[in-house]
Write a protein that holds these residues in place. Structure first.
Motif, PDB file in Angstrom:
ATOM      1  N   HIS A 114       0.933  -1.227  -0.037  1.00  0.00           N
ATOM      2  CA  HIS A 114       0.129   0.042   0.001  1.00  0.00           C
ATOM      3  C   HIS A 114       1.025   1.235  -0.088  1.00  0.00           C
ATOM      4  N   THR A 115       0.803   2.061  -0.925  1.00  0.00           N
ATOM      5  CA  THR A 115       1.846   3.346  -1.104  1.00  0.00           C
ATOM      6  C   THR A 115       1.517   4.072   0.096  1.00  0.00           C
ATOM      7  N   ASN A 116       0.268   4.763   0.058  1.00  0.00           N
ATOM      8  CA  ASN A 116       0.167   5.681   1.065  1.00  0.00           C
ATOM      9  C   ASN A 116       0.463   5.094   2.667  1.00  0.00           C
ATOM     10  N   LEU A 117       0.543   3.908   2.868  1.00  0.00           N
ATOM     11  CA  LEU A 117       0.881   3.077   4.118  1.00  0.00           C
ATOM     12  C   LEU A 117       2.269   3.392   4.045  1.00  0.00           C
ATOM     13  N   ALA A 118       2.915   3.127   3.153  1.00  0.00           N
ATOM     14  CA  ALA A 118       4.435   2.971   3.286  1.00  0.00           C
ATOM     15  C   ALA A 118       5.117   4.412   3.334  1.00  0.00           C
ATOM     16  N   SER A 119       4.256   5.444   2.982  1.00  0.00           N
ATOM     17  CA  SER A 119       4.819   6.650   3.112  1.00  0.00           C
ATOM     18  C   SER A 119       4.441   7.087   4.549  1.00  0.00           C
ATOM     19  N   LEU A 120       4.014   6.458   5.343  1.00  0.00           N
ATOM     20  CA  LEU A 120       4.205   6.613   6.722  1.00  0.00           C
ATOM     21  C   LEU A 120       5.082   6.043   7.661  1.00  0.00           C
ATOM     22  N   HIS A 121       6.080   5.603   7.039  1.00  0.00           N
ATOM     23  CA  HIS A 121       7.078   4.651   7.557  1.00  0.00           C
ATOM     24  C   HIS A 121       7.870   5.282   8.493  1.00  0.00           C
ATOM     25  N   THR A 122       7.965   6.644   8.320  1.00  0.00           N
ATOM     26  CA  THR A 122       8.959   7.333   8.986  1.00  0.00           C
ATOM     27  C   THR A 122       8.445   7.635  10.190  1.00  0.00           C
ATOM     28  N   TYR A 123       7.068   7.454  10.734  1.00  0.00           N
ATOM     29  CA  TYR A 123       6.675   7.701  12.009  1.00  0.00           C
ATOM     30  C   TYR A 123       7.073   6.313  12.817  1.00  0.00           C
ATOM     31  N   TYR A 124       7.247   5.106  12.321  1.00  0.00           N
ATOM     32  CA  TYR A 124       8.024   4.111  13.304  1.00  0.00           C
ATOM     33  C   TYR A 124       9.162   4.351  13.900  1.00  0.00           C
ATOM     34  N   GLU A 125      10.050   5.067  13.034  1.00  0.00           N
ATOM     35  CA  GLU A 125      11.349   5.227  13.797  1.00  0.00           C
ATOM     36  C   GLU A 125      11.158   6.571  14.652  1.00  0.00           C
ATOM     37  N   GLU A 126      10.341   7.439  14.377  1.00  0.00           N
ATOM     38  CA  GLU A 126      10.106   8.467  15.210  1.00  0.00           C
ATOM     39  C   GLU A 126       9.490   8.127  16.607  1.00  0.00           C
ATOM     40  N   ALA A 127       8.617   7.158  16.481  1.00  0.00           N
ATOM     41  CA  ALA A 127       7.972   6.643  17.549  1.00  0.00           C
ATOM     42  C   ALA A 127       9.046   5.954  18.531  1.00  0.00           C
ATOM     43  N   ARG A 128       9.691   5.071  17.903  1.00  0.00           N
ATOM     44  CA  ARG A 128      10.972   4.589  18.319  1.00  0.00           C
ATOM     45  C   ARG A 128      11.924   5.367  19.238  1.00  0.00           C
ATOM     46  N   GLU A 129      12.189   6.351  18.509  1.00  0.00           N
ATOM     47  CA  GLU A 129      13.217   7.621  19.034  1.00  0.00           C
ATOM     48  C   GLU A 129      12.493   8.089  20.206  1.00  0.00           C
ATOM     49  N   PHE A 130      10.997   8.585  20.089  1.00  0.00           N
ATOM     50  CA  PHE A 130      10.497   9.122  21.361  1.00  0.00           C
ATOM     51  C   PHE A 130      10.505   8.284  22.490  1.00  0.00           C
ATOM     52  N   SER A 131      10.187   6.911  22.262  1.00  0.00           N
ATOM     53  CA  SER A 131      10.144   6.010  23.207  1.00  0.00           C
ATOM     54  C   SER A 131      11.527   5.700  23.953  1.00  0.00           C
ATOM     55  N   ARG A 132      12.766   5.887  23.200  1.00  0.00           N
ATOM     56  CA  ARG A 132      13.793   5.759  23.830  1.00  0.00           C
ATOM     57  C   ARG A 132      14.227   6.973  24.788  1.00  0.00           C
ATOM     58  N   LEU A 133      13.846   8.241  24.280  1.00  0.00           N
ATOM     59  CA  LEU A 133      14.002   9.371  25.168  1.00  0.00           C
ATOM     60  C   LEU A 133      13.048   9.255  26.435  1.00  0.00           C
ATOM     61  N   VAL A 134      11.890   8.754  26.333  1.00  0.00           N
ATOM     62  CA  VAL A 134      11.094   8.724  27.565  1.00  0.00           C
ATOM     63  C   VAL A 134      11.720   7.747  28.555  1.00  0.00           C
ATOM     64  N   THR A 135      12.607   6.423  28.029  1.00  0.00           N
ATOM     65  CA  THR A 135      12.674   5.555  28.820  1.00  0.00           C
ATOM     66  C   THR A 135      13.981   6.040  29.452  1.00  0.00           C
ATOM     67  N   ASP A 136      14.577   6.876  28.738  1.00  0.00           N
ATOM     68  CA  ASP A 136      16.035   7.412  29.439  1.00  0.00           C
ATOM     69  C   ASP A 136      15.776   8.494  30.369  1.00  0.00           C
ATOM     70  N   TRP A 137      14.501   8.858  30.368  1.00  0.00           N
ATOM     71  CA  TRP A 137      14.264   9.912  31.179  1.00  0.00           C
ATOM     72  C   TRP A 137      13.623   9.169  32.553  1.00  0.00           C
ATOM     73  N   GLY A 138      13.071   8.218  32.167  1.00  0.00           N
ATOM     74  CA  GLY A 138      12.403   7.263  33.126  1.00  0.00           C
ATOM     75  C   GLY A 138      13.355   6.732  34.131  1.00  0.00           C
ATOM     76  N   LYS A 139      14.610   6.663  33.576  1.00  0.00           N
ATOM     77  CA  LYS A 139      15.612   6.049  34.341  1.00  0.00           C
ATOM     78  C   LYS A 139      16.090   6.869  35.703  1.00  0.00           C
ATOM     79  N   ARG A 140      15.933   8.251  35.401  1.00  0.00           N
ATOM     80  CA  ARG A 140      16.239   9.420  36.457  1.00  0.00           C
ATOM     81  C   ARG A 140      14.993   9.942  36.900  1.00  0.00           C
TER      82      ARG A 140
END
Length: 254
Positions: free
Chosen positions: A61-87
Motif C-alpha cells: 500500500h503506497t500511502n501506508l508506506a509513506s507513513l513509515h517514518t513515524y515508526y522510527e520517530e515513535a521508536r526515538e520518542f520512546s527511547r527518550l522517555v525511557t532514558d528520562w524514566g531511569k532518572r
C-alpha cells in the motif's frame, strides 16, 4: 465431575464464569505491576499497520508506506522517555516511569523497541484478535499481558497513565484518543498531556474546531491536546506537563 471448579476450562470459558474472567483481567495485571513497582506510564498509541524498516520493502500500500517514518520517530520518542524514566525517581522519589503500548506491531512495536534501545523495560497490553494483532518481540516479557476484553485492556491503559501520545492510526487509535480526551474533559482522569504526533496527518483527518463552532465542545476543550512534529518536541512537552501534574499531585517542589 472430578475437576476443581477453577481448573475446569469448560466452566471457566462458559457464560456463567464471565465475571471470573473479567476479574482475572483486573487482578493479574494489578498484582504483576505492583510487584514490578510500576507507578507511572507514558502510553503510545498508533497504527498496527505502519511498517517497520524491515517490513517496508514488502509493503504494497503506497500511502501506508509513506507513513513509515513515524515508526522510527515513535521508536526515538520512546527511547527518550525511557532514558528520562531511569532518572524519574530522582525527581519523584518512590515513582517509576515506563512506556506502555498495545503490544502489537507497527507503532506499538516501535514504542517497545525504543524502550529496549535504551536498555529499559516497557509494558505491553496485547489484545487477542483473529487477525492483525500479535505480540511484538520487543516488550518486556514480565510486563506483557494478553487480554480478551477490550474494556479491561482500556482500564490498564489509563490506570497509571501520566501522558499519552497518538501517532497516525485508524479506528483503534481514534477510539483510544477520544476516550482519553473524554476522560480528561469530564474530570474522570487528571489533566495529563495528550499529544498528537504528526500535525500534517492530524490536521487532515481531524477538524475539531467545527465541534467548538457548533457549541458541541467548549473552546477550551481544544486545549486538551497539542500537536508536535519531532521526538524532541514531544518529549519536551511530555516532561513539562508530567512534571507540572506530579508536582501538584504530590505536593513536591517544582
Amino acid at each position: 465431575m472430578t475437576e476443581i471448579a477453577f481448573e475446569n476450562k469448560d466452566f471457566l470459558w462458559g457464560n456463567e464464569a464471565g465475571p471470573v474472567r473479567i476479574l482475572s483481567e483486573y487482578l493479574h495485571p494489578k498484582s504483576e505491576l505492583l510487584k514490578k513497582g510500576i507507578t507511572d506510564t507514558v502510553v503510545v498509541f498508533g497504527s498496527a499497520r505502519i511498517p517497520s524498516p524491515e517490513e517496508l520493502k514488502t509493503t504494497k500500500h503506497t500511502n501506508l508506506a509513506s507513513l513509515h517514518t513515524y515508526y522510527e520517530e515513535a521508536r526515538e520518542f520512546s527511547r527518550l522517555v525511557t532514558d528520562w524514566g531511569k532518572r524519574f525517581h530522582e525527581e519523584f522519589p518512590g515513582r517509576s516511569l515506563h512506556i506502555c503500548t498495545g503490544g502489537g506491531p507497527g507503532i506499538m512495536e516501535a514504542g517497545n523497541r525504543g524502550a529496549m534501545d535504551a536498555n529499559g523495560k516497557s509494558i505491553a497490553l496485547n489484545i487477542a484478535l483473529p487477525h492483525e494483532q500479535s505480540p511484538n518481540p520487543y516488550a518486556s516479557l514480565d510486563l506483557s499481558f494478553e487480554f480478551h476484553y477490550f474494556f479491561m485492556r482500556k482500564l490498564w491503559f489509563m490506570k497509571y497513565c501520566r501522558g499519552m501520545i497518538a501517532f497516525p492510526g485508524g479506528f483503534g487509535t481514534f477510539d483510544e484518543l477520544f476516550e482519553t480526551l473524554t476522560l480528561v474533559q469530564t474530570g474522570k482522569k487528571s489533566r495529563i498531556p495528550i499529544i498528537l504526533y504528526g500535525s500534517s496527518f492530524w490536521k487532515k483527518v481531524l477538524h475539531l474546531e467545527a465541534l467548538a463552532d457548533w457549541g458541541l465542545v467548549s473552546p477550551e476543550d481544544l486545549d486538551l491536546f497539542q500537536m508536535v512534529d519531532s521526538p524532541e518536541e514531544a518529549i519536551q512537552a511530555m516532561q513539562q506537563k508530567i512534571r507540572l501534574e506530579l508536582t501538584k499531585k504530590l505536593g513536591t517542589k517544582s
